[in-house]
Write an enzyme that holds these catalytic residues in place. Structure first.
Site, short mmCIF file in Angstrom:
data_model
loop_
_atom_site.label_atom_id
_atom_site.label_comp_id
_atom_site.label_asym_id
_atom_site.label_seq_id
_atom_site.Cartn_x
_atom_site.Cartn_y
_atom_site.Cartn_z
NE ARG A 1 -27.16 1.53 16.46
CZ ARG A 1 -26.17 2.40 16.41
NH1 ARG A 1 -25.64 2.91 17.52
NH2 ARG A 1 -25.67 2.79 15.26
N GLY A 2 -24.74 -1.10 15.70
CA GLY A 2 -23.48 -0.54 15.19
C GLY A 2 -22.51 -1.70 14.99
NE ARG A 49 -29.04 -5.57 12.97
CZ ARG A 49 -28.88 -4.24 12.98
NH1 ARG A 49 -28.26 -3.66 13.99
NH2 ARG A 49 -29.34 -3.50 11.98
CG ASP A 95 -23.40 -1.55 9.10
OD1 ASP A 95 -23.68 -0.37 8.82
OD2 ASP A 95 -23.63 -2.06 10.21
CG ASN A 147 -23.21 3.37 6.98
OD1 ASN A 147 -22.94 2.73 8.01
ND2 ASN A 147 -23.54 4.64 7.04
CE LYS A 148 -29.09 1.78 9.99
NZ LYS A 148 -29.81 0.47 10.05
O1 MRU Z 1 -28.72 -0.78 12.19
P1 MRU Z 1 -27.54 -0.22 12.94
O2 MRU Z 1 -27.91 0.86 13.89
O3 MRU Z 1 -26.72 -1.31 13.58
O4 MRU Z 1 -26.65 0.42 11.80
C1 MRU Z 1 -25.47 1.06 12.16
C2 MRU Z 1 -24.76 1.71 11.04
O5 MRU Z 1 -25.19 1.67 9.90
C3 MRU Z 1 -23.44 2.35 11.34
O6 MRU Z 1 -23.20 3.43 10.51
C4 MRU Z 1 -22.31 1.32 11.14
O7 MRU Z 1 -22.59 0.14 11.83
C5 MRU Z 1 -20.99 1.84 11.58
S1 MRU Z 1 -20.89 1.97 13.32
C6 MRU Z 1 -19.32 2.46 13.75
#
Ligand code: MRU
Length: 346
Positions: A46-47, A89, A237, A247-248
């Protein structure tokens, strides 16, 4: 300590299973493109940048398995593979950016022998991985100028080595600061419901000997009020052309509280996270995940049966709350609409 969430060895794709961290450090092998797509969906990997890299390498696995048939059938299968990844995603634009890069190869030279095309695709996917680590290091070099010795930095989710090809964006800034001899302390939000902060950020910072304290998400505002946070750095993201940042989930509220307490709020991301095709954050599709991520903790129900649950995975922080965006081409400030565009011409 080098953390590699994605490994390509002897034409095989291995992913560090992030659903099992921190208890277990094990790599799973993706034998087919469907394995890789499933791993993205289930958040084994993820990320935003890591998702893009995995999709590119997953496409390589997919095309390798296509027999050397005629070109039309190859293209039909290739399209289906790309669509499968695009459906994993929706929010992280790096996924679509990586798929586009792989598609460009095919569009660029539509008629090389298939064997050659497959080799080109592998080269491109590995280049995406390699470039990502380099770009993280550039983000780190730029961003670390914003940090002072003894700063305490709050971060949300995991924007570290685990979320990228290695090194990290937000955590890359902290790693770079540390390598310059700055004493830095990190506060990691737990990041409900998937716990990327408490499980992953703390795990990777511990490995690097960077001091980290974990708090639950609802403690961040109080900590800021107590003047115990010097700066906030998060990843992204997707960044719209006007600088709005997805972002998250939970990032937006941090940004609002940071403004109230005059704490700088930084976003660190490579240029591949900027989506110039959308004007504002309102156009960013927000993924909604399975309600069980909220209703259950470690498999145990914590919400009574029959109660509705909402589980958006991301939120959008309006550009006005962002003090600066740290990219691999430099640090940019408001007005983002104008200044982000300038970066691509550098
Ligand atoms: O749901 P995730 O774990 O994929 O979400 C990740 C994030 O929100 C990160 O902050 C973002 O992808 C940046 S990663 C360098």
């Amino acid at each position: 300590m080098t953390i590699q969430p994605i490994k390509w060895k002897k034409n095989r794709l291995f992913l560090l299973d992030q659903t099992r961290l921190p208890e277990r450090e094990r790599y799973i092998e993706c034998r087919t493109y469907l394995d890789a797509a499933r791993a993205i969906k289930k958040m084994v990997v993820r990320g935003a940048p890591a998702i893009g890299i995995t999709a590119a390498l997953g496409i390589v696995l997919g095309v390798e398995a296509i027999p050397q048939q005629n070109r039309r059938r190859f293209l039909t299968r290739f399209e289906k593979i790309c669509q499968t990844f695009a459906a994993t995603r929706p929010t992280a634009v790096n996924l679509f950016w990586a798929i586009k890069r792989m598609k460009k190869l095919v569009a660029h030279d539509p008629f090389p022998p298939l064997k050659e095309l497959k080799a080109l695709m592998k080269k491109e996917a590995l280049k995406i991985l390699e470039e990502d680590v380099k770009s993280n290091k550039r983000i780190g070099a730029f961003g670390s100028q914003l940090l002072k010795n003894d700063d305490t930095i709050l971060t949300h989710c995991n924007a570290g080595a685990l979320a990228t090809g290695g090194y990290g964006t937000a955590l890359g800034v902290i790693r770079a600061g540390k390598s310059q001899g700055k004493r830095l302390h990190v506060v990691a939000d737990e990041t409900r419901p998937f716990l990327q902060g408490s499980r992953l950020t703390s795990w990777e910072l511990k490995k690097d000997g960077i001091p980290v304290t974990v708090i639950t998400d609802n403690m961040a505002a109080f900590m800021m009020q107590q003047k115990r946070i010097d700066a906030i750095i998060v990843g992204a993201d997707r960044i719209a052309a006007n600088g709005d940042v997805a972002n998250k989930i939970g990032t937006y509220s941090l940004a609002i509280v940071a403004r109230e307490h005059k704490i700088p709020f930084y976003v660190a991301a490579p240029l591949s996270t900027i989506d110039f095709s959308i004007k504002t954050g309102r156009e960013i599709p927000i993924e909604e995940r399975n309600s069980e991520e909220v209703s259950h903790i470690s498999g145990k129900r914590v919400v009574p049966k029959g109660i509705p649950v909402w589980n958006p995975a991301f939120d959008v922080t309006p550009n006005r709350f962002i003090s600066a965006i740290i990219t691999d081409q430099g640090i940019t400030e408001k007005p983002y609409g104008k200044n982000l565009k300038k970066l691509i011409s550098l």
